[in-house]
Design a protein around this motif. Structure first.
Motif, PDB file in Angstrom:
ATOM      1  N   THR A  23      -0.048  18.307  -3.935  1.00  0.00           N
ATOM      2  CA  THR A  23      -0.207  19.377  -5.212  1.00  0.00           C
ATOM      3  C   THR A  23      -0.964  19.351  -6.470  1.00  0.00           C
ATOM      4  O   THR A  23      -1.246  20.041  -7.220  1.00  0.00           O
ATOM      5  CB  THR A  23       1.317  19.696  -5.552  1.00  0.00           C
ATOM      6  N   ALA A  24      -0.999  17.817  -6.721  1.00  0.00           N
ATOM      7  CA  ALA A  24      -1.652  17.446  -8.025  1.00  0.00           C
ATOM      8  C   ALA A  24      -3.093  16.836  -7.574  1.00  0.00           C
ATOM      9  O   ALA A  24      -3.557  16.307  -8.588  1.00  0.00           O
ATOM     10  CB  ALA A  24      -0.786  16.434  -8.729  1.00  0.00           C
ATOM     11  N   SER A  25      -3.496  16.942  -6.471  1.00  0.00           N
ATOM     12  CA  SER A  25      -4.787  16.333  -6.058  1.00  0.00           C
ATOM     13  C   SER A  25      -5.063  14.740  -6.355  1.00  0.00           C
ATOM     14  O   SER A  25      -6.001  14.406  -6.916  1.00  0.00           O
ATOM     15  CB  SER A  25      -5.994  17.044  -7.143  1.00  0.00           C
ATOM     16  N   LEU A  26      -3.774  14.081  -6.236  1.00  0.00           N
ATOM     17  CA  LEU A  26      -3.995  12.498  -6.421  1.00  0.00           C
ATOM     18  C   LEU A  26      -3.929  12.197  -5.110  1.00  0.00           C
ATOM     19  O   LEU A  26      -3.495  12.580  -3.995  1.00  0.00           O
ATOM     20  CB  LEU A  26      -2.691  12.139  -6.868  1.00  0.00           C
ATOM     21  N   HIS A  27      -4.368  11.108  -4.845  1.00  0.00           N
ATOM     22  CA  HIS A  27      -4.561  10.089  -3.625  1.00  0.00           C
ATOM     23  C   HIS A  27      -3.664   8.929  -3.885  1.00  0.00           C
ATOM     24  O   HIS A  27      -3.723   8.235  -4.857  1.00  0.00           O
ATOM     25  CB  HIS A  27      -6.039   9.424  -3.291  1.00  0.00           C
ATOM     26  N   VAL A  28      -3.033   8.680  -2.560  1.00  0.00           N
ATOM     27  CA  VAL A  28      -2.113   7.376  -2.547  1.00  0.00           C
ATOM     28  C   VAL A  28      -2.617   6.365  -1.542  1.00  0.00           C
ATOM     29  O   VAL A  28      -2.878   6.847  -0.391  1.00  0.00           O
ATOM     30  CB  VAL A  28      -0.686   7.706  -2.136  1.00  0.00           C
ATOM     31  N   PHE A  29      -2.827   4.922  -2.446  1.00  0.00           N
ATOM     32  CA  PHE A  29      -3.404   3.947  -1.364  1.00  0.00           C
ATOM     33  C   PHE A  29      -2.520   3.087  -1.208  1.00  0.00           C
ATOM     34  O   PHE A  29      -1.574   2.748  -2.195  1.00  0.00           O
ATOM     35  CB  PHE A  29      -4.820   3.761  -2.221  1.00  0.00           C
ATOM     36  N   GLU A  30      -2.709   2.185  -0.273  1.00  0.00           N
ATOM     37  CA  GLU A  30      -1.839   0.966  -0.006  1.00  0.00           C
ATOM     38  C   GLU A  30      -2.707  -0.015   0.395  1.00  0.00           C
ATOM     39  O   GLU A  30      -3.468  -0.089   1.154  1.00  0.00           O
ATOM     40  CB  GLU A  30      -0.849   1.312   1.001  1.00  0.00           C
ATOM     41  N   CYS A  31      -2.316  -1.359  -0.301  1.00  0.00           N
ATOM     42  CA  CYS A  31      -3.139  -2.627   0.111  1.00  0.00           C
ATOM     43  C   CYS A  31      -2.054  -3.527   0.700  1.00  0.00           C
ATOM     44  O   CYS A  31      -0.823  -3.672   0.196  1.00  0.00           O
ATOM     45  CB  CYS A  31      -3.577  -3.460  -1.092  1.00  0.00           C
ATOM     46  N   PRO A  32      -2.409  -3.997   2.145  1.00  0.00           N
ATOM     47  CA  PRO A  32      -1.494  -4.793   2.912  1.00  0.00           C
ATOM     48  C   PRO A  32      -1.614  -6.284   2.210  1.00  0.00           C
ATOM     49  O   PRO A  32      -0.910  -7.091   2.559  1.00  0.00           O
ATOM     50  CB  PRO A  32      -2.279  -4.715   4.034  1.00  0.00           C
ATOM     51  N   MET A  33      -2.257  -6.573   1.145  1.00  0.00           N
ATOM     52  CA  MET A  33      -2.568  -8.180   0.870  1.00  0.00           C
ATOM     53  C   MET A  33      -2.323  -7.965  -0.649  1.00  0.00           C
ATOM     54  O   MET A  33      -2.721  -8.908  -1.312  1.00  0.00           O
ATOM     55  CB  MET A  33      -3.949  -8.409   1.134  1.00  0.00           C
ATOM     56  N   ALA A  34      -1.484  -7.028  -1.197  1.00  0.00           N
ATOM     57  CA  ALA A  34      -1.262  -7.127  -2.718  1.00  0.00           C
ATOM     58  C   ALA A  34      -0.679  -8.593  -2.966  1.00  0.00           C
ATOM     59  O   ALA A  34       0.552  -9.058  -2.299  1.00  0.00           O
ATOM     60  CB  ALA A  34      -0.266  -6.079  -2.979  1.00  0.00           C
ATOM     61  N   PRO A  35      -0.913  -9.147  -4.003  1.00  0.00           N
ATOM     62  CA  PRO A  35      -0.365 -10.434  -4.330  1.00  0.00           C
ATOM     63  C   PRO A  35       1.048 -10.870  -4.689  1.00  0.00           C
ATOM     64  O   PRO A  35       1.600 -11.785  -4.409  1.00  0.00           O
ATOM     65  CB  PRO A  35      -1.477 -11.003  -5.427  1.00  0.00           C
ATOM     66  N   VAL A  36       1.787  -9.760  -4.977  1.00  0.00           N
ATOM     67  CA  VAL A  36       3.143  -9.739  -5.461  1.00  0.00           C
ATOM     68  C   VAL A  36       4.199  -9.381  -4.366  1.00  0.00           C
ATOM     69  O   VAL A  36       4.947 -10.223  -3.708  1.00  0.00           O
ATOM     70  CB  VAL A  36       3.443  -9.016  -6.792  1.00  0.00           C
ATOM     71  N   ALA A  37       3.932  -8.128  -3.847  1.00  0.00           N
ATOM     72  CA  ALA A  37       4.931  -7.852  -2.903  1.00  0.00           C
ATOM     73  C   ALA A  37       4.355  -7.770  -1.578  1.00  0.00           C
ATOM     74  O   ALA A  37       5.151  -7.541  -0.568  1.00  0.00           O
ATOM     75  CB  ALA A  37       5.542  -6.438  -3.228  1.00  0.00           C
ATOM     76  N   GLY A  38       3.177  -7.987  -1.323  1.00  0.00           N
ATOM     77  CA  GLY A  38       2.534  -7.943  -0.061  1.00  0.00           C
ATOM     78  C   GLY A  38       1.936  -6.620   0.446  1.00  0.00           C
ATOM     79  O   GLY A  38       1.064  -6.670   1.029  1.00  0.00           O
ATOM     80  N   LYS A  39       2.442  -5.775  -0.075  1.00  0.00           N
ATOM     81  CA  LYS A  39       2.119  -4.208   0.149  1.00  0.00           C
ATOM     82  C   LYS A  39       2.266  -3.497  -1.162  1.00  0.00           C
ATOM     83  O   LYS A  39       3.544  -3.052  -1.542  1.00  0.00           O
ATOM     84  CB  LYS A  39       2.708  -3.479   1.302  1.00  0.00           C
ATOM     85  N   GLY A  40       1.063  -3.326  -1.772  1.00  0.00           N
ATOM     86  CA  GLY A  40       1.071  -2.648  -2.964  1.00  0.00           C
ATOM     87  C   GLY A  40       0.498  -1.196  -2.945  1.00  0.00           C
ATOM     88  O   GLY A  40      -0.432  -0.894  -2.006  1.00  0.00           O
ATOM     89  N   ARG A  41       0.796  -0.160  -3.599  1.00  0.00           N
ATOM     90  CA  ARG A  41       0.645   1.091  -3.633  1.00  0.00           C
ATOM     91  C   ARG A  41       0.048   1.595  -5.081  1.00  0.00           C
ATOM     92  O   ARG A  41       0.683   0.977  -5.995  1.00  0.00           O
ATOM     93  CB  ARG A  41       1.454   2.163  -2.942  1.00  0.00           C
ATOM     94  N   TRP A  42      -0.797   2.654  -4.951  1.00  0.00           N
ATOM     95  CA  TRP A  42      -1.217   2.836  -6.288  1.00  0.00           C
ATOM     96  C   TRP A  42      -1.730   4.438  -6.121  1.00  0.00           C
ATOM     97  O   TRP A  42      -2.129   5.064  -5.101  1.00  0.00           O
ATOM     98  CB  TRP A  42      -2.376   2.284  -7.048  1.00  0.00           C
ATOM     99  N   LEU A  43      -1.719   4.985  -7.233  1.00  0.00           N
ATOM    100  CA  LEU A  43      -2.375   6.698  -7.260  1.00  0.00           C
ATOM    101  C   LEU A  43      -3.777   6.583  -7.796  1.00  0.00           C
ATOM    102  O   LEU A  43      -4.248   5.722  -8.855  1.00  0.00           O
ATOM    103  CB  LEU A  43      -1.226   7.437  -8.041  1.00  0.00           C
ATOM    104  N   GLN A  44      -4.773   7.490  -7.511  1.00  0.00           N
ATOM    105  CA  GLN A  44      -5.913   7.809  -7.826  1.00  0.00           C
ATOM    106  C   GLN A  44      -6.070   9.217  -7.846  1.00  0.00           C
ATOM    107  O   GLN A  44      -5.920   9.639  -7.047  1.00  0.00           O
ATOM    108  CB  GLN A  44      -7.024   6.954  -6.863  1.00  0.00           C
ATOM    109  N   ARG A  45      -7.026   9.327  -8.757  1.00  0.00           N
ATOM    110  CA  ARG A  45      -7.585  11.018  -8.687  1.00  0.00           C
ATOM    111  C   ARG A  45      -8.774  11.040  -7.645  1.00  0.00           C
ATOM    112  O   ARG A  45      -8.975  12.218  -7.400  1.00  0.00           O
ATOM    113  CB  ARG A  45      -8.138  11.241 -10.301  1.00  0.00           C
ATOM    114  N   THR A  46      -9.567  10.052  -7.448  1.00  0.00           N
ATOM    115  CA  THR A  46     -10.662  10.385  -6.573  1.00  0.00           C
ATOM    116  C   THR A  46     -10.157   9.678  -5.244  1.00  0.00           C
ATOM    117  O   THR A  46      -9.143   8.871  -5.000  1.00  0.00           O
ATOM    118  CB  THR A  46     -11.987   9.767  -6.960  1.00  0.00           C
ATOM    119  N   GLY A  47     -10.760  10.102  -3.997  1.00  0.00           N
ATOM    120  CA  GLY A  47     -10.370   9.707  -2.674  1.00  0.00           C
ATOM    121  C   GLY A  47     -11.395   8.345  -2.547  1.00  0.00           C
ATOM    122  O   GLY A  47     -11.170   7.723  -1.470  1.00  0.00           O
ATOM    123  N   GLU A  48     -11.942   7.750  -3.441  1.00  0.00           N
ATOM    124  CA  GLU A  48     -13.033   6.580  -3.241  1.00  0.00           C
ATOM    125  C   GLU A  48     -12.107   5.331  -3.423  1.00  0.00           C
ATOM    126  O   GLU A  48     -11.541   5.148  -4.671  1.00  0.00           O
ATOM    127  CB  GLU A  48     -13.975   6.711  -3.916  1.00  0.00           C
TER     128      GLU A  48
END
Length: 66
Positions: A23-48
């Motif tokens: 609904t807000a044109s945000l993109h959710v990404f996940e990194c399987p190698m994030a340094p703290v939890a092992g799987k980190g997620r973040w929001l971005q406005r762009t799909g890149e």
């Protein structure tokens, strides 16, 4: 940086729960190698993919969650 990953993951999870990635044109990404939890997620406005956790070393590590 260690505090950013859990906070970013929590915000991304709330965003997904409330369907902001649809609904807000945000993109959710996940990194399987994030340094703290092992799987980190973040929001971005762009799909890149631009991983905020590992800097220029692994800027394209991760995948978009639908």
């Amino acid at each position: 940086m260690n505090a950013f990953e859990p906070a970013s993951t929590a915000v991304a999870d709330v965003g997904r729960e409330h369907h902001l990635h649809h609904t807000a044109s945000l993109h959710v990404f996940e990194c399987p190698m994030a340094p703290v939890a092992g799987k980190g997620r973040w929001l971005q406005r762009t799909g890149e993919l631009k991983n905020p956790f590992l800097g220029s070393r692994m800027l394209t590590c991760g995948e978009e969650l639908k």
